[in-house]
Design a protein around this motif. Structure first.
Motif, PDB file in Angstrom:
ATOM      1  N   MET A  90      51.407  23.761  34.722  1.00  0.00           N
ATOM      2  CA  MET A  90      52.145  22.534  34.378  1.00  0.00           C
ATOM      3  C   MET A  90      53.636  22.819  34.499  1.00  0.00           C
ATOM      4  O   MET A  90      54.374  22.820  33.519  1.00  0.00           O
ATOM      5  CB  MET A  90      51.792  22.079  32.962  1.00  0.00           C
ATOM      6  CG  MET A  90      50.317  21.882  32.728  1.00  0.00           C
ATOM      7  SD  MET A  90      49.912  21.213  31.098  1.00  0.00           S
ATOM      8  CE  MET A  90      50.296  19.486  31.329  1.00  0.00           C
ATOM      9  N   HIS A 142      53.852  14.316  32.118  1.00  0.00           N
ATOM     10  CA  HIS A 142      53.630  14.303  33.568  1.00  0.00           C
ATOM     11  C   HIS A 142      53.542  12.870  34.090  1.00  0.00           C
ATOM     12  O   HIS A 142      54.093  12.541  35.135  1.00  0.00           O
ATOM     13  CB  HIS A 142      52.347  15.067  33.914  1.00  0.00           C
ATOM     14  CG  HIS A 142      52.571  16.523  34.166  1.00  0.00           C
ATOM     15  ND1 HIS A 142      52.991  17.392  33.189  1.00  0.00           N
ATOM     16  CD2 HIS A 142      52.452  17.271  35.295  1.00  0.00           C
ATOM     17  CE1 HIS A 142      53.112  18.602  33.698  1.00  0.00           C
ATOM     18  NE2 HIS A 142      52.793  18.558  34.974  1.00  0.00           N
ATOM     19  N   GLU A 143      52.834  12.036  33.349  1.00  0.00           N
ATOM     20  CA  GLU A 143      52.671  10.644  33.785  1.00  0.00           C
ATOM     21  C   GLU A 143      54.005   9.900  33.779  1.00  0.00           C
ATOM     22  O   GLU A 143      54.275   9.080  34.667  1.00  0.00           O
ATOM     23  CB  GLU A 143      51.656   9.942  32.885  1.00  0.00           C
ATOM     24  CG  GLU A 143      50.232  10.443  33.104  1.00  0.00           C
ATOM     25  CD  GLU A 143      49.250   9.893  32.087  1.00  0.00           C
ATOM     26  OE1 GLU A 143      48.106   9.616  32.480  1.00  0.00           O
ATOM     27  OE2 GLU A 143      49.618   9.747  30.910  1.00  0.00           O
ATOM     28  N   ARG A 150      56.886  11.246  34.342  1.00  0.00           N
ATOM     29  CA  ARG A 150      57.625  11.755  35.501  1.00  0.00           C
ATOM     30  C   ARG A 150      57.211  11.054  36.775  1.00  0.00           C
ATOM     31  O   ARG A 150      58.011  10.820  37.667  1.00  0.00           O
ATOM     32  CB  ARG A 150      57.356  13.256  35.659  1.00  0.00           C
ATOM     33  CG  ARG A 150      58.448  14.115  35.102  1.00  0.00           C
ATOM     34  CD  ARG A 150      58.424  15.553  35.598  1.00  0.00           C
ATOM     35  NE  ARG A 150      57.324  15.984  36.393  1.00  0.00           N
ATOM     36  CZ  ARG A 150      56.337  16.734  35.961  1.00  0.00           C
ATOM     37  NH1 ARG A 150      56.289  17.065  34.697  1.00  0.00           N
ATOM     38  NH2 ARG A 150      55.385  17.142  36.764  1.00  0.00           N
ATOM     39  N   GLU A 151      55.911  10.731  36.856  1.00  0.00           N
ATOM     40  CA  GLU A 151      55.372  10.135  38.076  1.00  0.00           C
ATOM     41  C   GLU A 151      55.751   8.666  38.220  1.00  0.00           C
ATOM     42  O   GLU A 151      55.858   8.150  39.321  1.00  0.00           O
ATOM     43  CB  GLU A 151      53.846  10.256  38.081  1.00  0.00           C
ATOM     44  CG  GLU A 151      53.356  11.690  38.216  1.00  0.00           C
ATOM     45  CD  GLU A 151      51.850  11.777  38.082  1.00  0.00           C
ATOM     46  OE1 GLU A 151      51.209  10.716  37.994  1.00  0.00           O
ATOM     47  OE2 GLU A 151      51.325  12.890  38.036  1.00  0.00           O
ATOM     48  N   ARG A 155      56.426  11.521  44.945  1.00  0.00           N
ATOM     49  CA  ARG A 155      56.572  12.980  45.071  1.00  0.00           C
ATOM     50  C   ARG A 155      55.661  13.479  46.178  1.00  0.00           C
ATOM     51  O   ARG A 155      54.515  13.044  46.293  1.00  0.00           O
ATOM     52  CB  ARG A 155      56.218  13.671  43.749  1.00  0.00           C
ATOM     53  CG  ARG A 155      57.098  13.222  42.600  1.00  0.00           C
ATOM     54  CD  ARG A 155      56.561  13.750  41.284  1.00  0.00           C
ATOM     55  NE  ARG A 155      56.557  15.192  41.240  1.00  0.00           N
ATOM     56  CZ  ARG A 155      55.803  15.913  40.410  1.00  0.00           C
ATOM     57  NH1 ARG A 155      54.967  15.315  39.601  1.00  0.00           N
ATOM     58  NH2 ARG A 155      55.866  17.227  40.432  1.00  0.00           N
ATOM     59  N   GLU A 213      53.228  16.050  48.222  1.00  0.00           N
ATOM     60  CA  GLU A 213      52.079  16.827  47.751  1.00  0.00           C
ATOM     61  C   GLU A 213      52.468  18.245  47.374  1.00  0.00           C
ATOM     62  O   GLU A 213      51.932  18.823  46.422  1.00  0.00           O
ATOM     63  CB  GLU A 213      51.015  16.855  48.856  1.00  0.00           C
ATOM     64  CG  GLU A 213      49.645  17.326  48.393  1.00  0.00           C
ATOM     65  CD  GLU A 213      48.887  16.265  47.616  1.00  0.00           C
ATOM     66  OE1 GLU A 213      47.941  16.635  46.898  1.00  0.00           O
ATOM     67  OE2 GLU A 213      49.242  15.084  47.710  1.00  0.00           O
ATOM     68  N   LEU A 249      53.474  18.922  43.681  1.00  0.00           N
ATOM     69  CA  LEU A 249      52.542  18.645  42.600  1.00  0.00           C
ATOM     70  C   LEU A 249      51.991  19.938  42.015  1.00  0.00           C
ATOM     71  O   LEU A 249      51.591  20.840  42.748  1.00  0.00           O
ATOM     72  CB  LEU A 249      51.381  17.780  43.112  1.00  0.00           C
ATOM     73  CG  LEU A 249      51.743  16.419  43.718  1.00  0.00           C
ATOM     74  CD1 LEU A 249      50.472  15.694  44.155  1.00  0.00           C
ATOM     75  CD2 LEU A 249      52.522  15.562  42.735  1.00  0.00           C
ATOM     76  N   ASP A 250      51.980  20.026  40.692  1.00  0.00           N
ATOM     77  CA  ASP A 250      51.312  21.159  40.060  1.00  0.00           C
ATOM     78  C   ASP A 250      49.864  20.762  39.747  1.00  0.00           C
ATOM     79  O   ASP A 250      49.427  19.657  40.090  1.00  0.00           O
ATOM     80  CB  ASP A 250      52.058  21.617  38.800  1.00  0.00           C
ATOM     81  CG  ASP A 250      52.202  20.514  37.761  1.00  0.00           C
ATOM     82  OD1 ASP A 250      51.328  19.628  37.696  1.00  0.00           O
ATOM     83  OD2 ASP A 250      53.194  20.527  37.006  1.00  0.00           O
ATOM     84  N   ASP A 279      49.343  17.554  37.745  1.00  0.00           N
ATOM     85  CA  ASP A 279      49.567  16.373  38.586  1.00  0.00           C
ATOM     86  C   ASP A 279      48.340  16.055  39.425  1.00  0.00           C
ATOM     87  O   ASP A 279      47.917  14.900  39.545  1.00  0.00           O
ATOM     88  CB  ASP A 279      50.766  16.593  39.519  1.00  0.00           C
ATOM     89  CG  ASP A 279      52.077  16.695  38.760  1.00  0.00           C
ATOM     90  OD1 ASP A 279      52.255  15.943  37.792  1.00  0.00           O
ATOM     91  OD2 ASP A 279      52.913  17.533  39.139  1.00  0.00           O
ATOM     92  N   LYS A 297      45.912  12.806  39.278  1.00  0.00           N
ATOM     93  CA  LYS A 297      45.732  12.010  40.488  1.00  0.00           C
ATOM     94  C   LYS A 297      44.245  11.718  40.724  1.00  0.00           C
ATOM     95  O   LYS A 297      43.850  10.595  41.051  1.00  0.00           O
ATOM     96  CB  LYS A 297      46.336  12.750  41.682  1.00  0.00           C
ATOM     97  CG  LYS A 297      46.313  11.990  42.989  1.00  0.00           C
ATOM     98  CD  LYS A 297      46.989  12.806  44.089  1.00  0.00           C
ATOM     99  CE  LYS A 297      46.940  12.061  45.424  1.00  0.00           C
ATOM    100  NZ  LYS A 297      47.587  12.864  46.509  1.00  0.00           N
TER     101      LYS A 297
END
Length: 525
Positions: A197, A264-265, A267-268, A273, A275, A278-279, A282, A286
């Motif tokens: 993360m 995280h959500e 941030r999105e 972003r 691919e 993405l960690d 993420d 997804k």
């Protein structure tokens, strides 16, 4: 004089007491072997009610099993209270489980109290073999532990090693005694959290610290509860005593992980972003939100999976590093050879050793492999048979719990010369050019070296674990002369006694004084 009972003795006492009453009221004392077994595995003589529990004399399960197999044989059918277990203690029998019958033994037994815990059996490592497990394994191999991801995360691992070394240099300059195990856990946990993360942990360091605190508590409770898990009808004793605490710490985990996922959500939202940025969290989110995903996963499964990675990625690497540096301190000739090898590779470069140097350090790699052989992260690997099958002519029934004692296999005198000695040279082979190279592939293929388990359920994170452990141990040797205890006791040895636990922890904390030998940051400090 007060009598102090261990957890195992306490459970045995309670079990025997209640069983005495149950004899009069409940089912018969003896359980007959299944009638469909034409040739059951051998079984040592047992006692009514407790079966073979009285033979498990040591504080550590793996050592108890080793003593049992040494006396009675490498394949044993054990009755532990009301449960049955097949104990495997040789490389040849392990090859049957991990290779020949790999699919038949691809399951793991469910945790006894799963229905009463927030995550139950939703995690990856304990999941039954099926679509969910396969999907998560694929995600590990194609995303989290894929070569491109390991390369991307290399800088964050090196940054944590740098922070560790700087901290040790400061302590060394003050002649302080350091709890090295705690500092290594901090380094490893930070590295794992950043890999899984990345952004949230790198920007706010408190999450990793909270995870470490809860992780230690979870391991302590899991060790206590695991004793009761073999007691058949009375296995709930462990949960009655410690279940509330285990639920409480699990709920705290859930609260923290939910908070991290929401970060995280946020941030999105409104941000596109690529691919590559993405960690793992993420990627899991997804999949969770994709109605057309290959497999629908729940939010609980995401959090359970992340928890598995945090615990598995931290504890195993931390303990391996502790054992490796402890054995190096106790074997100064080996320590000197590792340092000389590092100096020969780096030459006049006044820098800290890095991951890219590791392939050129075969003796260092042999040291780590030897530490893993003596102190495997998972000393007893648990499986469950998915179908009726045979192991070298012995009939194994569907649903049988199988314990593969990799600790015993990697200390087997028929495989290893002087198996209890720390001797890294056993992993070296000379090439045709006269240079040493690491030689353990053949040992792994023959299941003589099974530090990470085997088969399709082999630890998927072994590659990243070896990268971090090798580099961290190399840095500890390159930069410091480690002394045990207070000033004036320079010849003291590290206590390498194994402590109680579900892994192989050290019995005593690793308290050392770092004496600075080389400071790669001298110009910047």
């Amino acid at each position: 004089m007060a009598i102090i009972l261990t957890d195992a003795q306490y459970y045995l006492f309670l079990y025997s007491l209640v069983s005495f009453v149950s004899i009069l009221l409940l089912k018969p004392l003896f359980r007959k072997p299944p009638t469909n077994s034409k040739k059951p595995p051998p079984s040592p003589p047992g006692l009514p009610v407790i079966g073979h529990l009285h033979l498990l004399s040591s504080d550590h399960q793996a050592i108890s099993f080793l003593n049992l197999s040494t006396k009675h044989g490498p394949l044993l059918d054990l009755r532990l209270g009301g449960s049955r277990m097949l104990l495997v203690s040789s490389a040849s029998f392990a090859a049957d489980v991990f290779k020949t019958q790999d699919l038949a033994f691809a399951d793991r037994p469910a945790f006894a109290f799963a229905d009463e815990l927030p995550y139950g059996n939703s995690g990856f490592f304990g999941a039954e073999y099926g679509d969910y497990w396969k999907f998560m394994k694929k995600l590990c191999m194609t995303e989290l532990f894929a070569p491109r991801q390991l390369e991307r995360s290399r800088a964050s691992r090196q940054a944590e090693i740098v922070k560790f070394c700087r901290s040790m240099i400061e302590s060394g300059n003050k002649n302080e005694v350091v709890d090295v195990g705690a500092e290594l856990m901090k380094m490893t946990n930070n590295s794992t959290c950043k890999m899984v993360m990345s952004t949230s942990v790198s920007e706010k360091g408190d999450e990793a610290a909270r995870i470490r605190e809860m992780m230690i508590k979870t391991l302590q409770l899991a060790t206590k509860v695991s004793y009761g898990d073999v007691l058949g009808p009375l296995k709930r004793l462990g949960f009655w005593l410690y279940g509330t605490q285990l639920v409480d710490v699990s709920l705290k985990y859930d609260e923290l992980l939910e908070e991290m996922l929401k970060d995280h959500e946020k941030r999105e939202d409104g941000n596109e972003r690529v691919e590559e940025d993405l960690d793992l969290a993420d990627l899991l989110l997804k999949v969770y939100k994709d109605d057309k995903a290959e497999l629908k996963i729940t939010r609980t499964q995401i959090k359970a999976f992340l928890l598995d990675l945090f615990i598995g990625g931290t504890i195993s690497s931390t303990e391996t590093m502790q054992w490796a540096i402890a054995e190096l301190i106790n074997h100064p000739d080996v320590f000197k050879k590792v340092r000389e090898e590092i100096n020969s590779v780096l030459g006049n470069a006044c820098r800290l050793v890095e991951e890219t140097d590791i392939p050129s350090l075969p003796y260092l790699q042999a040291v780590v492999k030897e530490a893993l052989r003596l102190y495997p992260p998972s000393p007893v690997v648990i499986r469950k048979s998915r179908q009726n099958c045979k192991i070298e002519g012995f009939d194994i029934n569907q649903g049988t719990m199988v314990a593969i004692n990799v600790y015993a296999i990697m200390r087997d005198p028929e495989i290893w010369d002087n198996p209890n000695e720390f001797r890294p040279e056993r992993f070296l082979a000379s090439s045709s050019e006269g240079h040493d190279s690491v030689d353990y592939d053949q040992k792994e293929q023959n299941f003589n070296f099974v530090a990470f388990g085997g088969g399709r359920r082999r630890c998927p994170g072994s590659s990243v674990a070896l990268l971090l452990v090798n580099t961290a141990v190399a840095a500890m040797v390159q930069c410091f002369d480690w002394k045990v205890g207070e000033i004036g006791d320079d010849d003291a040895k590290v206590n390498v006694q194994i402590g109680a636990g579900i892994s192989l922890p050290m019995a005593s904390p690793l308290h050392l004084r770092p004496i600075v030998h080389f400071n790669p940051f001298a110009s910047s400090m």
